[in-house]
Structures are given as C-alpha cells and as structure tokens.
Motif scaffolding. Structure first.
Motif, PDB file in Angstrom:
ATOM      1  N   LEU A 186       3.071  15.408   3.687  1.00 45.22           N
ATOM      2  CA  LEU A 186       4.534  15.220   3.141  1.00 45.22           C
ATOM      3  C   LEU A 186       4.128  15.450   2.292  1.00 45.22           C
ATOM      4  CD1 LEU A 186       6.690  13.930   5.982  1.00 45.22           C
ATOM      5  CD2 LEU A 186       5.272  16.408   6.781  1.00 45.22           C
ATOM      6  N   ALA A 191       5.919   1.610   7.934  1.00 42.95           N
ATOM      7  CA  ALA A 191       6.836   1.618   6.580  1.00 42.95           C
ATOM      8  C   ALA A 191       8.395   3.255   7.991  1.00 42.95           C
ATOM      9  CB  ALA A 191       6.487   3.392   6.083  1.00 42.95           C
ATOM     10  N   VAL A 201       4.683  11.209  12.480  1.00 41.98           N
ATOM     11  CA  VAL A 201       3.809  10.618  11.111  1.00 41.98           C
ATOM     12  C   VAL A 201       1.808  11.085  11.876  1.00 41.98           C
ATOM     13  CG1 VAL A 201       3.559   8.635  10.103  1.00 41.98           C
ATOM     14  CG2 VAL A 201       5.272   9.169  10.941  1.00 41.98           C
ATOM     15  N   GLN A 251       0.566  -1.365  -0.216  1.00 41.17           N
ATOM     16  CA  GLN A 251      -0.333   0.118   0.099  1.00 41.17           C
ATOM     17  C   GLN A 251       0.698   1.394   0.241  1.00 41.17           C
ATOM     18  OE1 GLN A 251      -3.234  -0.073  -0.339  1.00 41.17           O
ATOM     19  NE2 GLN A 251      -3.788  -1.827  -0.197  1.00 41.17           N
ATOM     20  N   GLU A 305      -2.855  -4.834   4.682  1.00 38.00           N
ATOM     21  CA  GLU A 305      -1.683  -4.846   4.585  1.00 38.00           C
ATOM     22  C   GLU A 305      -1.202  -6.337   5.126  1.00 38.00           C
ATOM     23  OE1 GLU A 305      -0.614  -0.884   5.180  1.00 38.00           O
ATOM     24  OE2 GLU A 305      -2.523  -1.492   5.594  1.00 38.00           O
ATOM     25  N   LEU A 322      -5.770  17.625   2.335  1.00 39.37           N
ATOM     26  CA  LEU A 322      -5.752  16.477   3.487  1.00 39.37           C
ATOM     27  C   LEU A 322      -6.787  15.109   2.850  1.00 39.37           C
ATOM     28  CD1 LEU A 322      -3.632  14.844   4.330  1.00 39.37           C
ATOM     29  CD2 LEU A 322      -4.440  14.736   7.019  1.00 39.37           C
ATOM     30  N   ASN A 376       2.394   2.892   1.671  1.00 38.38           N
ATOM     31  CA  ASN A 376       2.339   4.056   2.804  1.00 38.38           C
ATOM     32  C   ASN A 376       3.067   5.458   3.216  1.00 38.38           C
ATOM     33  OD1 ASN A 376       0.679   2.113   3.816  1.00 38.38           O
ATOM     34  ND2 ASN A 376       3.202   0.644   4.558  1.00 38.38           N
ATOM     35  N   LEU A 377       3.085   6.232   2.009  1.00 39.29           N
ATOM     36  CA  LEU A 377       3.607   7.208   1.859  1.00 39.29           C
ATOM     37  C   LEU A 377       3.226   7.386   2.770  1.00 39.29           C
ATOM     38  CD1 LEU A 377       3.929   7.799  -1.836  1.00 39.29           C
ATOM     39  CD2 LEU A 377       5.596   7.064  -0.193  1.00 39.29           C
ATOM     40  N   TRP A 378       3.667   9.241   3.182  1.00 39.50           N
ATOM     41  CA  TRP A 378       2.865   9.999   4.535  1.00 39.50           C
ATOM     42  C   TRP A 378       2.490  10.933   4.046  1.00 39.50           C
ATOM     43  CZ3 TRP A 378       8.206   9.155   6.009  1.00 39.50           C
ATOM     44  CH2 TRP A 378       8.804   8.008   6.773  1.00 39.50           C
ATOM     45  N   PRO A 379       0.683  11.510   3.561  1.00 40.85           N
ATOM     46  CA  PRO A 379       0.076  12.121   2.933  1.00 40.85           C
ATOM     47  C   PRO A 379       0.231  12.959   3.135  1.00 40.85           C
ATOM     48  CG  PRO A 379      -1.281  10.507   4.169  1.00 40.85           C
ATOM     49  CD  PRO A 379       0.040  10.745   4.628  1.00 40.85           C
ATOM     50  N   GLN A 382      -8.851   8.771  -0.316  1.00 43.62           N
ATOM     51  CA  GLN A 382      -8.802   7.836  -1.335  1.00 43.62           C
ATOM     52  C   GLN A 382      -8.075   6.635  -0.375  1.00 43.62           C
ATOM     53  OE1 GLN A 382      -5.475   9.553  -3.600  1.00 43.62           O
ATOM     54  NE2 GLN A 382      -6.538  10.883  -5.057  1.00 43.62           N
ATOM     55  N   ARG A 383      -7.750   7.014   0.105  1.00 42.22           N
ATOM     56  CA  ARG A 383      -7.460   5.734   1.447  1.00 42.22           C
ATOM     57  C   ARG A 383      -7.864   4.847   1.382  1.00 42.22           C
ATOM     58  NH1 ARG A 383      -3.773   8.410   4.268  1.00 42.22           N
ATOM     59  NH2 ARG A 383      -5.098   8.902   6.209  1.00 42.22           N
ATOM     60  N   ASN A 417      -0.526  12.215  -2.407  1.00 39.00           N
ATOM     61  CA  ASN A 417      -2.446  11.540  -3.443  1.00 39.00           C
ATOM     62  C   ASN A 417      -2.684  12.204  -4.660  1.00 39.00           C
ATOM     63  OD1 ASN A 417      -3.088  10.047  -0.505  1.00 39.00           O
ATOM     64  ND2 ASN A 417      -2.617  11.832   0.612  1.00 39.00           N
ATOM     65  N   GLN A 462      -0.792  13.843  10.949  1.00 41.70           N
ATOM     66  CA  GLN A 462      -2.621  13.705  10.273  1.00 41.70           C
ATOM     67  C   GLN A 462      -3.968  13.229  10.723  1.00 41.70           C
ATOM     68  OE1 GLN A 462      -1.506  10.273   7.444  1.00 41.70           O
ATOM     69  NE2 GLN A 462       0.159  10.524   7.980  1.00 41.70           N
ATOM     70  N   GLY A 521      -6.835  13.033  -0.060  1.00 41.93           N
ATOM     71  CA  GLY A 521      -6.381  11.510   0.311  1.00 41.93           C
ATOM     72  C   GLY A 521      -6.778  10.653   1.328  1.00 41.93           C
ATOM     73  N   GLY A 547       0.037   0.923   7.896  1.00 43.68           N
ATOM     74  CA  GLY A 547       1.715   0.794   7.080  1.00 43.68           C
ATOM     75  C   GLY A 547       2.414   2.057   7.292  1.00 43.68           C
ATOM     76  N   GLN A 548       2.104   3.083   7.640  1.00 46.18           N
ATOM     77  CA  GLN A 548       2.478   3.760   7.957  1.00 46.18           C
ATOM     78  C   GLN A 548       3.057   4.264   8.680  1.00 46.18           C
ATOM     79  OE1 GLN A 548       0.414   7.803   7.573  1.00 46.18           O
ATOM     80  NE2 GLN A 548      -0.498   6.846   5.944  1.00 46.18           N
TER      81      GLN A 548
END
Lengths: 218, 268, 233
Positions: free
Chosen positions: B103, C119, C134, B96, C230, C216, B98-101, C222-223, B146, C138, C219, C115-116
């Motif tokens: 940033l 990562a 992180v 997936q 995962e 945001l 897993n980028l940080w949206p 979408q997610r 995104n 958000q 995004g 998953g974030q």
C-alpha cells in the motif's frame, strides 16, 4: 466392501508388485542420473550450441507429460524394429524423463559451489575432469541429497503410470486384483498404503538429512 | 490510565517478567531502559497484549486487557473483538516500522480509518494527509513505503498510529533499526508529541531522549523493575549497582565513539 | 507419416482439447480454493485439526495421482460416491492440487513478517481484514512463481485422466491412433500439443510475475536484508 481373506491372499502379489515398482524406479533413477550428469555438463558447457542442446533436452522432457513419453516409447520402438520387452521401455521412459529433472537439480548444486574452490583446484594443476569428479560432484551430491531423495519419491509415484503399458507393478497389480475380486476400494487402498509406507519413509529420511546438512553448514 | 498489577510473563520455564507493578498517568512520558534481554520489550508488548501475560492484570482506562472474568471467577482469554475494543485507545510503533509494502504511504495511514473506524473515503483521506503533514511527510503521500528512508518510514508508522487518535502511544525501540543520522528526525517527532501532552511509553536506548523528554525512567533488569524515578535523579545518582554499571557501560561506549557523551546533555 | 488422420478427426480432437482445458482449469481452481482454505485453517486451528490436515497432506503427497483417481472413481461407489469420469477427474485434480497449493500458501503466509499483522491488530483490524487486506495481497506476489509452476505440473497430470476414460486430448488422440493405426502421428501431435501448452503457461506466468512484482520485489529484498528481530527484548 472389504474381505480380509482375499486381502491376505492378494498380499504376496501386491508385495511382488511393490518390488517391481521399486526396482523399475531404481533402474530408472540410476540411468536417469547418468543422463542427468550428461545433460548438466552440456548445460554448463562453454559452447553455446551444447548449452542450447542441454536446455532443449530439459524443456522437452520436462514439458511433455510422462504418460505421453511412455506411450511414445512403447509404440515407437517396435515400429523402429526394436522389439524390446515392456520393462525396458518403462525404464527408458523413466530414465529419460528423470534425467531432465536430475540435470536441473545437479546444476543447482554445482552453481552453489564457491568459484574459489574450482580456481584453487585448477591452480593445483588438477584437470577439468578431475576437478569435476573429485571436487565438484561429491559436494554437489551432498548439497543436493535431499532434493535427490525428493526426486526418488516423485519417480516412484510416476512409475504408477507404467501400469498403462501393462507391466505388473504395484498399481497394475492392485488394478488386476480389484477387477477380479470386485473389491475396488480394498485393493486400491492397500496399494495406497504401500506407496505411503515407502514414500513417507523416504520423505522422513530426506527431512533428517536436510537438517543434518543445515547444521553442518552453520 | 494504563496500569499493570503483579504482572508476570514466562516463556516455558524461563521467567521474563516478574511481578511488574506500574501505573501511568495521563500525559506522562515513561521511558523503559535496560540491558538487552532485560524484558523491556516484552513488558511493552505485554501492555498491548501482543504477548499474553500469565499472571496479574493490565488495565487500560480501567478495563482489563486481554482477559475476561468468567461466571465462575476464573479468567478466560477475551474474544478478538473485545480485545480490539479495550485496545482502541492505544497506538503502537514498532522497531521494524511494519508498514504494509503493498500500500502507498497514504493508503497505509487510511487503511484502519476506512476499515476499523468506518470513515468515508474523503474524510479518511483528509485526516490521513493532515496527520502526514504533522510528521512532515505530506509530500510523500503517494510514495511506496520501501522507497523511503528508515527515518521516513518510521514517521509514517507514527502517523498511521496517530491518525486513529489514540490516548496512549507505545514505542518499541523506535530508532534501533535506523542508521544513526536518521535517529534525530524520529526523536524530534516523538518529542513534539510529548510536548502536546500525548501519554507515551517508550522502550529506548536513546539516553539523551530519555533524559530530556521523559517524566519518569524505569530501569529493568532480569524481568524486574529495579529502579525508577525522574531521569535526572536516576542518571546522576543511581542507587543500584546494576544501573550504575549499565550507565557506566553506556558512558564508556559513548565516550569511545562520540566526542560528546549524551549524558553531558542532561545538564543543559 | 500421414498427418491427415489429424485433420480427419479435427472436431473430436478439438473437443478433447476443450475437455483438457476445462479439467485443467477446473482442477486448478478447485485446488487453489481448497489449498487456501487448508492453509488458513492450518494457521489458525488448534493442534488436533492441524495434525489431521498434516496427515491428509502427507498421504496425498505420498501416493500417485493415478491411485488417487482409481480410489475415487472405482472405490467411490462402494462408499456410495458414484462419479462420472469427468467429475472424478476434476475432483481428483482438485484434491491432488489442494495439498501442493496449501503448502505454497502456507509458505507465503509465513514469509510475511509477523510484525505487519501486529501493527494491523494494534490498529483494530480483525483477523479476516488482516488476512485479506494485509497478508494475501503481498503473498500473491511472493508465491506467484510457485503457483504458476505447480499449475503447469497439474496440466501435465491431465493426460492421466484418460486412464479413467475422461474424453480429454490424450484419450481422444490415442483412440484415433488405435482406430487408424497411426500411433506415431497421433503421439507426435500429443507431444507437440502438451509441450506448447506448458510453454504457453510458463510464458504467461513470467509475464504475470513481471507485472506483479514491479513495485514489491525491491521491498521484499530490502526487508529480508533487515533480518527483523521484533520480539527480542
């Protein structure tokens, strides 16, 4: 700090107070529910003026703190020549306020119904009112039951404010016992425990219903 | 440089991985294939200690991963700082992304350089841009993740890992969340990495990629490594009925939906 | 109706208004900080600590705010905890708010895909770096509506402080009403005052939301649509 004998002595009074809390809240809820249905149909009305009226009711009664509403009713009614007993004022206050919240809950429940169901009812020749009472409301009620139970918990907690207008519900009873015995901690703790018993049971029930409906829908 | 000895993993009563023995050499590209539920993702995640394995050992360049030996000989979970230290040469790319949206693309790549490597902002920026250039996305540096396509996001995720200059990279189904037309660009980047000598472990359903890029293919079923070897040997001459059946299903699916089955490309 | 009672007591009313703002703001601040701490502990602590926190949350949610205030203000001294009305009010609002804020934060933390964090952990970031760099940035955008909503609710609880004689707006105005028998005028003023405060708060919240969610929300939608799976092998 604690005195078991006095606690046992005061227990019947506390339970009587709890009973008052419960029936005042129940009456407030029942009346509030009727108000809620009314306000909700205003809000869903096709006439703009009625919609705005419903919206205004909701924002006024949700915007003004309940304590102020209670004080207002308590002081205003005698000024208008209506010398009603304190408990009537209390129930009126609870009902008017919870009506605004219940209207929003019901509206949420009604809006989640598929449009197709209403169209189907109309095509079968059911009147608008029959559609509301036979098709929409039963489903909305079921979908919103957990939220409604949550509202009951909020209402029981809010009813503690009635103590400010002198009615001997649970909080007021604890206050009286605490003041006369100087065992403040003991009697307020007792009241807290009784509130917990009622409200946590309700919360557990709400959780169970929510899971059951979630399963039923999936 | 990455080694598993007798590794097992259970979820409750259910054994997902049993007695896995695996040794990966420098610059080797290993693909893990197998039906869904075979445990291949769990194996990869255990190699990174994202799942804590129950028995056996995993060594990264000779260091035990995830556990420490206590003085009485029993093993205890490593402290987080120790775990990070053993993992410092490992990069991972997820299904997936897993980028940080919150940033930007550049900030995603710079974040660990700044906070983990302790680099100066200018140096981190230069390195991040150079790495994005490598995956062909330097011009997207200031975009929000995104706003990118799935394929571009995955390439950014690869760059994010790559910028930390890992010695080994793990890929967990890197193309499975992508629309079919975006798979190629990601595989292209991975192939380029392999050609440059990166050590890679890849869980994938892309048999064409496995056939052409892998040095060794491992077939997993029900938590066991059933068969392994060079891709040609495995694909052309499967020894176990399970692998034959798996490849058969795969071929059938592809011949139904695609004009040219991927396995034909093994011959080129 | 004679609204001159309001102008006659303008300075008292003004100071009551300031006390309302101060207790409200202070209560929100205390509640947010305590709630964030509770949420972080809930996410990382063992089952025992989690159980204790769960009990704390359930008990505070099941009892009326007024009873909590009474316990703190009247019951506190028998535990050696003598607070001034103002301090008791601030602490009470903070405690009451902390559990609701904690629930909001917890929902926020759990709504960010796992998953974030994985990562970030694979890149060597520490648990604190993951929380601060992180998760929280958000999460704040996601939970902003809930935060604003509960801040408004907490504001509507501040009149209750008048019952333990905190000199805030309700206390001052009902006092003036009793003194001058101008009950209706003072209560009307209270209604209008609190209504305006609640409106102001929700307008401010909407403005904040629009600013914060500009990049945001898209995004996040979408997610959600992707439905990550995962760890499925």
């Amino acid at each position: 700090m604690f005195d078991l004998a006095l606690l046992v002595q005061g227990l019947p009074l506390l339970l009587a107070g709890l009973w008052n809390t419960v029936w005042l809240s129940a009456c407030g809820l029942a009346l509030g529910f009727l108000i809620g249905i009314g306000v909700c149909s205003l809000k869903l009305s096709e006439r703009g003026a009625l919609r705005r009226l419903g919206g205004a009711y909701i924002s006024v009664f949700r915007g003004i703190p309940l304590l102020i509403q209670l004080l207002f009713i308590y002081y205003l009614l005698p000024r208008l020549g209506l010398d009603v007993p304190a408990w009537v004022a209390a129930i009126a206050g609870l009902a008017l306020c919870s009506g605004a919240y219940l209207a929003e809950i019901l509206r949420g429940g009604l809006l989640t119904l598929p449009v197709g169901q209403v169209e189907a009812a109309r095509l079968l020749g059911l009147s608008g009112r029959t559609t509301l009472t036979r098709i929409k409301l039963p489903q909305a009620l079921r979908a919103t039951l957990p939220a409604l139970l949550n509202e009951v918990i909020l209402l029981i907690k809010a009813s503690s404010l009635i103590s400010a207008v002198g009615l001997a519900e649970l909080t007021r009873t604890a206050q009286n016992l605490a003041a006369s015995s100087f065992l403040q901690l003991q009697f307020y703790l007792a009241a807290a425990v009784l509130y917990c018993v009622v409200n946590i049971s309700l919360a557990l029930l709400a959780g169970r219903l929510e899971r059951r409906f979630a399963k039923g829908r999936a | 440089m990455l080694e598993a000895r007798g590794m097992s993993k259970r979820f409750g009563e259910h054994t997902v991985l049993q007695d896995i023995n695996l040794s990966i050499q420098r610059s080797e590209v290993v693909c893990l294939i197998g039906p869904s539920g075979s445990g291949k993702s769990t194996l990869l995640r255990s190699l990174a200690f994202l799942e804590n394995y129950d028995d056996g050992e995993v060594f990264v360049e000779g260091e035990l991963l995830g556990y420490d030996r206590a003085s009485d000989g029993r093993r205890v979970r490593s402290r987080p700082s120790r775990l990070s230290d053993v993992r410092r040469n490992m990069g991972m790319v997820f299904q997936q992304f897993n980028l940080w949206p919150h940033l930007s693309v550049l900030e995603n790549v710079m974040e660990a350089l700044l906070r983990v490597r302790g680099m100066k902002k200018d140096a981190a920026r230069r390195l991040a841009l150079a790495t994005l250039e490598k995956v062909g996305l330097a011009e997207k540096a200031d975009a929000w993740p995104n706003r990118l396509s799935g394929g571009q996001q995955q390439r950014v995720a690869i760059a994010r890992s790559l910028a930390m200059s890992p010695a080994i990279m793990l890929f967990d189904e890197p193309t499975s969340a992508l629309d079919p037309e975006l798979v190629g660009e990601v595989l292209q980047v991975m192939r380029q990495l392999a050609e440059e000598g990166m050590t890679m472990v890849v869980v994938t359903h892309e048999m064409g990629f496995a056939a052409r890029v892998a040095d060794r293919v491992l077939f997993l079923d029900q938590g066991h490594i059933v068969e392994q070897g060079p891709p040609m040997t495995l694909f052309k001459n499967p020894q176990s009925p399970r692998l034959a059946q798996f490849l058969g299903n795969y071929l059938e699916r592809n011949s139904l939906f695609e004009a040219a089955p991927a396995l034909n490309r093994v011959d080129d | 109706m004679d609204f001159t009672v309001l102008t006659d007591h303008a300075s008292e009313i003004g100071s009551g208004f300031l006390v309302t703002l101060w207790t409200w703001g202070g209560g929100v601040l205390a509640g947010v900080i305590a709630g964030l701490v509770i949420a972080v502990i809930q996410l990382s602590a063992g089952p025992w600590v989690r159980g204790v926190l769960r009990c704390y949350i359930e008990v505070i949610r099941a009892t009326p705010f007024l009873v909590q205030l009474f316990l703190l203000y009247y019951g506190g001294p028998s535990l050696g905890l003598s607070l001034s009305p103002m301090t008791a009010g601030l602490v009470g609002l903070g405690i009451y708010g902390s559990v609701y804020f904690a629930e909001i934060f917890r929902t926020g933390f759990t709504s960010i895909p796992r998953g974030q964090q994985e990562a970030a952990a694979m890149l060597g970031m520490t648990a604190w770096q993951i929380i601060w760099r992180v998760q929280i940035p958000q999460m704040l955008v996601l939970i902003l509506p809930a935060l604003v909503n509960f801040t408004t609710i907490l504001g509507k609880e501040t009149p209750v402080l008048s019952i333990i004689t905190v000199p805030e707006l309700t206390f001052v105005l009902t006092g003036v009403g009793a003194e001058t028998f101008a009950y209706v005028e003072t209560l009307l003023a209270l209604c209008v005052g609190y209504f305006l405060l609640a409106e102001l708060c929700s307008r401010l919240g909407q403005w904040l939301e629009r600013r914060a969610s500009r990049y945001l929300t898209q995004g996040v939608q979408q997610r959600r649509a992707l439905k990550p799976r995962e760890s499925a092998a």
